[in-house]
Design a protein around this motif. Structure first.
Motif, PDB file in Angstrom:
ATOM      1  N   MET A 143       3.956 -12.002   3.974  1.00  0.00           N
ATOM      2  CA  MET A 143       4.663 -10.925   3.286  1.00  0.00           C
ATOM      3  C   MET A 143       3.689  -9.758   3.242  1.00  0.00           C
ATOM      4  SD  MET A 143       4.403 -11.982  -0.727  1.00  0.00           S
ATOM      5  CE  MET A 143       2.978 -11.378  -1.640  1.00  0.00           C
ATOM      6  N   ALA A 144       4.164  -8.568   3.568  1.00  0.00           N
ATOM      7  CA  ALA A 144       3.287  -7.402   3.644  1.00  0.00           C
ATOM      8  C   ALA A 144       3.435  -6.562   2.396  1.00  0.00           C
ATOM      9  CB  ALA A 144       3.609  -6.590   4.888  1.00  0.00           C
ATOM     10  N   VAL A 145       2.314  -6.330   1.724  1.00  0.00           N
ATOM     11  CA  VAL A 145       2.293  -5.515   0.502  1.00  0.00           C
ATOM     12  C   VAL A 145       1.351  -4.346   0.780  1.00  0.00           C
ATOM     13  CG1 VAL A 145       1.898  -5.522  -1.980  1.00  0.00           C
ATOM     14  CG2 VAL A 145       2.620  -7.633  -0.837  1.00  0.00           C
ATOM     15  N   PRO A 146       1.853  -3.297   1.415  1.00  0.00           N
ATOM     16  CA  PRO A 146       0.955  -2.238   1.897  1.00  0.00           C
ATOM     17  C   PRO A 146       0.198  -1.501   0.807  1.00  0.00           C
ATOM     18  CG  PRO A 146       3.278  -1.629   2.159  1.00  0.00           C
ATOM     19  CD  PRO A 146       3.253  -3.077   1.794  1.00  0.00           C
ATOM     20  N   ALA A 147       0.708  -1.499  -0.422  1.00  0.00           N
ATOM     21  CA  ALA A 147      -0.014  -0.793  -1.479  1.00  0.00           C
ATOM     22  C   ALA A 147      -1.292  -1.507  -1.884  1.00  0.00           C
ATOM     23  CB  ALA A 147       0.892  -0.621  -2.701  1.00  0.00           C
ATOM     24  N   HIS A 148      -1.419  -2.791  -1.479  1.00  0.00           N
ATOM     25  CA  HIS A 148      -2.552  -3.578  -1.978  1.00  0.00           C
ATOM     26  C   HIS A 148      -3.224  -4.426  -0.892  1.00  0.00           C
ATOM     27  CE1 HIS A 148      -1.278  -2.170  -5.861  1.00  0.00           C
ATOM     28  NE2 HIS A 148      -0.062  -2.647  -5.640  1.00  0.00           N
ATOM     29  N   ASP A 149      -3.095  -4.026   0.364  1.00  0.00           N
ATOM     30  CA  ASP A 149      -3.770  -4.719   1.463  1.00  0.00           C
ATOM     31  C   ASP A 149      -4.070  -3.695   2.554  1.00  0.00           C
ATOM     32  OD1 ASP A 149      -4.237  -7.608   2.868  1.00  0.00           O
ATOM     33  OD2 ASP A 149      -3.437  -6.156   4.313  1.00  0.00           O
ATOM     34  N   GLU A 150      -5.304  -3.659   3.037  1.00  0.00           N
ATOM     35  CA  GLU A 150      -5.717  -2.623   3.979  1.00  0.00           C
ATOM     36  C   GLU A 150      -4.945  -2.681   5.288  1.00  0.00           C
ATOM     37  OE1 GLU A 150      -9.909  -2.701   4.523  1.00  0.00           O
ATOM     38  OE2 GLU A 150     -10.362  -2.334   2.409  1.00  0.00           O
ATOM     39  N   GLY A 159       5.943  -5.934  -4.579  1.00  0.00           N
ATOM     40  CA  GLY A 159       5.527  -4.846  -3.688  1.00  0.00           C
ATOM     41  C   GLY A 159       5.665  -5.183  -2.222  1.00  0.00           C
ATOM     42  N   ALA A 160       6.251  -6.347  -1.887  1.00  0.00           N
ATOM     43  CA  ALA A 160       6.444  -6.729  -0.488  1.00  0.00           C
ATOM     44  C   ALA A 160       7.584  -5.905   0.091  1.00  0.00           C
ATOM     45  CB  ALA A 160       6.750  -8.217  -0.389  1.00  0.00           C
ATOM     46  N   THR A 161       7.301  -5.074   1.076  1.00  0.00           N
ATOM     47  CA  THR A 161       8.311  -4.181   1.637  1.00  0.00           C
ATOM     48  C   THR A 161       8.685  -4.524   3.075  1.00  0.00           C
ATOM     49  OG1 THR A 161       6.598  -2.614   2.305  1.00  0.00           O
ATOM     50  CG2 THR A 161       7.616  -2.288   0.128  1.00  0.00           C
ATOM     51  N   TYR A 162       7.947  -5.438   3.690  1.00  0.00           N
ATOM     52  CA  TYR A 162       8.324  -5.942   5.018  1.00  0.00           C
ATOM     53  C   TYR A 162       7.611  -7.271   5.219  1.00  0.00           C
ATOM     54  CZ  TYR A 162       3.810  -4.098   6.736  1.00  0.00           C
ATOM     55  OH  TYR A 162       2.477  -3.821   6.923  1.00  0.00           O
ATOM     56  N   ILE A 169       5.106   0.380  -2.089  1.00  0.00           N
ATOM     57  CA  ILE A 169       5.416   0.317  -3.519  1.00  0.00           C
ATOM     58  C   ILE A 169       4.216  -0.247  -4.277  1.00  0.00           C
ATOM     59  CG2 ILE A 169       6.946  -0.645  -5.277  1.00  0.00           C
ATOM     60  CD1 ILE A 169       9.085  -0.955  -3.142  1.00  0.00           C
ATOM     61  N   PRO A 170       3.514   0.564  -5.088  1.00  0.00           N
ATOM     62  CA  PRO A 170       2.401   0.029  -5.887  1.00  0.00           C
ATOM     63  C   PRO A 170       2.934  -0.875  -7.003  1.00  0.00           C
ATOM     64  CG  PRO A 170       2.267   2.419  -5.640  1.00  0.00           C
ATOM     65  CD  PRO A 170       3.644   2.026  -5.207  1.00  0.00           C
TER      66      PRO A 170
END
Length: 866
Positions: free
Chosen positions: A349-356, A266-269, A370-371
């Motif tokens: 690594m940024a996982v926006p679906a699972h980190d505020e 789920g890391a997108t950036y 991406i969840p």
């Protein structure tokens, strides 16, 4: 109370007994065989800083608590150690020197004298023979010795670090000493603007003890809130270091630390800190100006401000891309200030679906979300970002695994390819341990050039090797490497030179950089001799002393040990002294020191334990935080708010005993409490009543006090109940309830036509730790030999507390309807019969059926009717 008709002159009485305790050495801890035959009790106050302003009324709250315990424990038969000293290095005194030209040592001497006088006037009884001062060379010799132990064992090093620098104060400040204000970051002291600078700093490797500092908390009797603060500050996280290749830079990688390798798909950036060393290299030409501008803006922000969850996220795209190692996807690399170079690797690594934070950032800049973790059953509708554990999804072969198993599997698979490794990370940073100022402990270090350092390494028996580490500590200046040589024990203490100008140098160095005669030295590598001036010969090498000084925390990290052996000039602490006294049995001080002094002192102590200097693994087994005393406006006391109460003025008007009783009666010791001038009168009236109850207008025992006979049963029972309760409350620091119980007992005695002189004396003993001056005077008036402090603590007689009857409350359908006194031995049927016949209960039973009768023996009857 002064000049009352009852001739109690608190000014005269308090001065008299303070002089008596001091001259008699009443509260001096005993080191002889008779003293050591007693059980010991070590009471410790947090080290006071002696400012020119003196104490304000809020300072003594914790000190009063320890003074009370000192008196109580001594009466119980303990050999009590209650010492005092002064944490006297630091910025305020140096700032005063800059303003006035007064030498800091002279200012310190005056401030200490002022504090000592105030403490004595407040009735505090310390073992003054053990008084220590961090600015005394006999003391800081051992502070320097401890630093050299840290240096020898690889726990002290030099590094050029981005640090907060205050031009106005002329020194580096730790993150904890920075305030976040609307005007930007400012110094806690003085609220001056601060800026980021790269400066050469001494650093202590406290991170090497992170796990040990965490584990030690489990053994401590501390407030849970303070243990939690230290746990969070240390911030242990288990996870993985993952390597991301860079698309346009073969051979280069971004290494990130993540606690959630299960979310890699789920890391997108990616985000790097503005200080990341690769940032300049990977930023594209098209993005360079924007990135550089962003970096410049970040320099004015504190770490706390950058990581504040509530603030809006900012960032800039670098133009670069990384390759996700689990799926080969290219993902953009951003720079953002919410990532710190001091935590992990300075990249995430940024996982926006699972980190505020990642979610907010992605939403703000339109980045993909991406969840990859599905919530468990019952939580399917949980909104994004979903930050809990769940079931892995959208992750190829890992789909269907629970999160915890996924962490392990993903890490193991990447480790096989050399792209990751399991690791532990800490939020705790190594301790910046130098300040660019004059008034602090000098570092016992001489810097020499690398070629000359080799001469020392090749000299087999040089005294300079006493604290030499396995690997040299170095820094570079003008392209040349300099190495640190530690002074030997024989050269300690290294004292500060006399200088005329205390102003900071303006170059980021301390005023010591201008003391040429002190700064530039010659070192004999064979004999260890260090001198100023020219010396020639193959054994002599040129050197320069360290110009930074230690922070104020240095002297306060170990003062509790020196109290045990304050005059020893051969060792820091005699093992026999530690074997008897051990560590403090009670440490009282403010919660504001949770992640500063309390953490630093634990680190130093654990090092001393590991190298065999002390046997105890922790310095402060039992800690108690007194609550803050607020001004009458409910705000923290400060001169700027104009709500500070001067204890000198108060004592002149009411006396120290009134202040002691009033502060302890305000509420629980650990509660935050506002000062209330009107409430002081209650303490005044109480102590006046005590005097009037026991002493007549001629200063003799009151006529109602009988020298023969015995008290009636009610008086005897209440007296012994009071002894039992008050003794327990002293042990548990419930001083407010002690005052309440003393008032209850006084109210009872005042209604009695007579009672024994022995009872009056016991009352005086129970009062003595709280109001010692009044108690001493009363004890003498009641025929006791001086002093009440020498008397053994009264013991309660359990037989006299036993009651023949007991009060039982009566309820009907759960509502209170009356109460009855019944014999202790009464049976349930007898009590129920009496309850139902009670005149206030009978109307609630009339015409109704009793469906249940409940009797809790000796407490309550509940009749259920319909």
């Amino acid at each position: 109370m002064a000049n009352s008709t009852y001739e109690y002159d608190f000014g005269r009485v308090e001065a008299r007994w303070q002089e008596y305790w001091l001259k008699q050495g009443t509260f001096t801890a005993r080191e002889d065989a008779a003293g050591h035959a007693r059980p010991k009790y070590y009471v410790l106050d947090m080290f006071p800083y002696p400012s020119g302003e003196g104490l304000h009324i809020g300072h003594p709250v914790g000190y009063f608590a320890n003074d009370i315990i000192t008196r109580f424990k001594r009466a119980q038969g303990h050999n009590v150690l209650h010492p005092i000293g002064w944490d006297a290095f630091g910025l305020p005194t140096e700032q005063f020197a800059i303003k006035t030209g007064t030498h800091p040592a002279e200012t310190t001497r005056k401030n200490v004298a002022r504090f000592r006088e105030q403490l004595q006037h407040l009735g505090f009884v310390y073992d003054w023979a053990r008084e220590v001062n961090t600015t005394d060379p006999h003391y800081f010799r051992w502070t320097q010795w401890i630093f050299l132990q840290l240096f020898k064992h690889g726990l002290a090093y030099v590094d050029e670090k981005p640090v907060w620098y205050c031009p106005q104060l002329g020194t580096v400040l730790a993150n904890e000493e920075i305030l976040n204000t609307d005007e930007g970051p400012r110094s806690e002291r003085g609220s001056f603007p601060v800026e980021r600078r790269n400066l050469r700093q001494w650093v202590l490797r406290i991170t090497a003890y992170a796990d040990k500092l965490l584990a030690g908390l489990d053994k401590l009797d501390w407030p849970e809130s303070t243990k939690k603060l230290q746990t969070n500050w240390i911030g242990r996280s288990e996870g993985a270091e993952v390597r991301f290749a860079l698309r346009d830079f073969p051979g280069e990688e971004l290494v990130v630390f993540t606690t959630r390798p299960d979310t890699l798909f789920g890391a997108t950036y990616m985000v790097v800190a503005p200080e990341h060393p690769l940032l300049a290299k990977i930023t594209t030409a098209a993005q360079r100006a924007e990135v550089s501008s962003y970096q410049a803006k970040t320099q004015s922000k504190s770490d706390m401000d950058r990581t504040e969850l509530a603030k809006s996220k900012t960032g800039v795209f670098t133009g670069a891309h990384a390759i996700n190692p689990v799926n080969g996807r290219e993902i953009p690399i951003w720079v953002a200030d919410y990532v710190l170079m001091t935590y992990g690797t300075g990249a995430i690594m940024a996982v926006p679906a699972h980190d505020e934070r990642d979610f907010e950032f992605a939403k703000q800049f339109g980045l993909e979300i991406i969840p990859v973790i599905a919530p468990p059953k019952g939580k399917e509708d949980a909104p994004l970002p979903y930050t809990e554990v769940g079931v892995i999804a959208n992750s190829g072969k890992y789909d269907g695994l629970d999160s915890l198993e996924g962490k392990r599997r993903v890490t193991a698979d990447l480790a096989q390819k050399g792209q990751a490794k399991a690791t532990v990370n800490f939020e705790l940073r190594d301790w910046l341990f130098s300040r660019q100022r004059y008034w602090g402990e000098p570092f016992p270090i001489v810097w020499v050039k690398a070629a000359d350092y080799a001469k020392l390494e090749n000299c087999a028996n040089s005294p300079l090797k006493e604290f030499l580490p396995k690997s040299p500590v170095t820094f570079k200046k003008d392209g040349e490497t300099w190495c640190a040589i530690p002074l030997p024990s024989s050269a300690l203490p290294l004292e500060l030179p006399a200088i005329a100008n205390y102003q900071p140098s303006g170059t980021g160095e301390s005023p010591l950089a201008k003391a040429d005669a002190w700064l530039n030295v010659r070192v004999n590598v064979e004999t260890g001799e260090i001198v100023s001036g020219e010396k020639s010969g193959p054994a002599w090498i040129a050197g320069m002393r360290e110009t930074n000084t230690m922070p104020q925390w240095a002297g306060s990290c170990w003062y509790y040990l020196r109290y045990l052996d304050p005059q020893d000039d051969k060792m820091l602490l005699d093992p026999a002294r530690e074997a008897y006294w051990g560590m403090p049995d009670l440490y009282v001080g403010g919660a504001e020191h949770a992640v500063l002094h309390l953490l630093y002192a634990r680190f130093w102590h654990q090092v001393l334990h590991d190298i065999g200097v002390v046997k105890a693994p922790e310095p402060f087994p039992k800690l108690f935080h007194q609550g803050m005393l607020l001004g009458e406006d409910g705000q923290k006391m400060s001169k700027s708010r104009g709500n500070v109460v001067n204890p000198d003025d108060f004592v002149a008007q009411y006396g120290a005993d009134v202040l002691r009783v009033y502060l302890m009666f305000l509420g629980p010791l650990d509660a935050e409490k506002p000062w209330n001038s009107a409430g002081v009168e209650g303490a005044v009236r109480f102590l006046k009543r005590v005097w009037r109850e026991f002493v007549n207008t001629e200063g003799q025992p009151a006529a109602k006090l009988s020298r023969e006979g015995a008290d009636d049963a009610d008086t005897a029972r209440l007296l012994h109940e009071s002894i039992k309760k008050i003794s327990h409350d002293y042990e548990t620091l419930h001083f407010n309830t002690i005052v309440s119980q003393l008032m209850i007992l006084l109210n009872h005695l005042s209604t009695q036509p007579s009672y024994t002189l022995a009872t009056a004396r016991i009352y005086t003993q129970l009062l003595a730790p709280l109001a010692p001056h009044l108690a001493e005077e009363l004890w003498e008036k009641l025929g006791g030999a001086p002093s009440v402090a020498e008397q053994p603590w009264p013991q309660f007689d359990a037989a006299k507390i036993v009651r023949d009857t007991v009060k039982v409350v009566i309820q009907v359908n759960g509502k209170l309807r009356g109460d009855i006194e019944v014999p202790v031995a009464a049976t349930a049927p007898e009590v129920l019969a009496l309850a139902k016949a009670h005149e206030r209960v009978m109307p609630h039973l009339a015409g109704k059926t009793i469906v249940k009768e409940i009797y809790v023996p000796g407490k309550i009857v509940n009749l259920v009717v319909k």
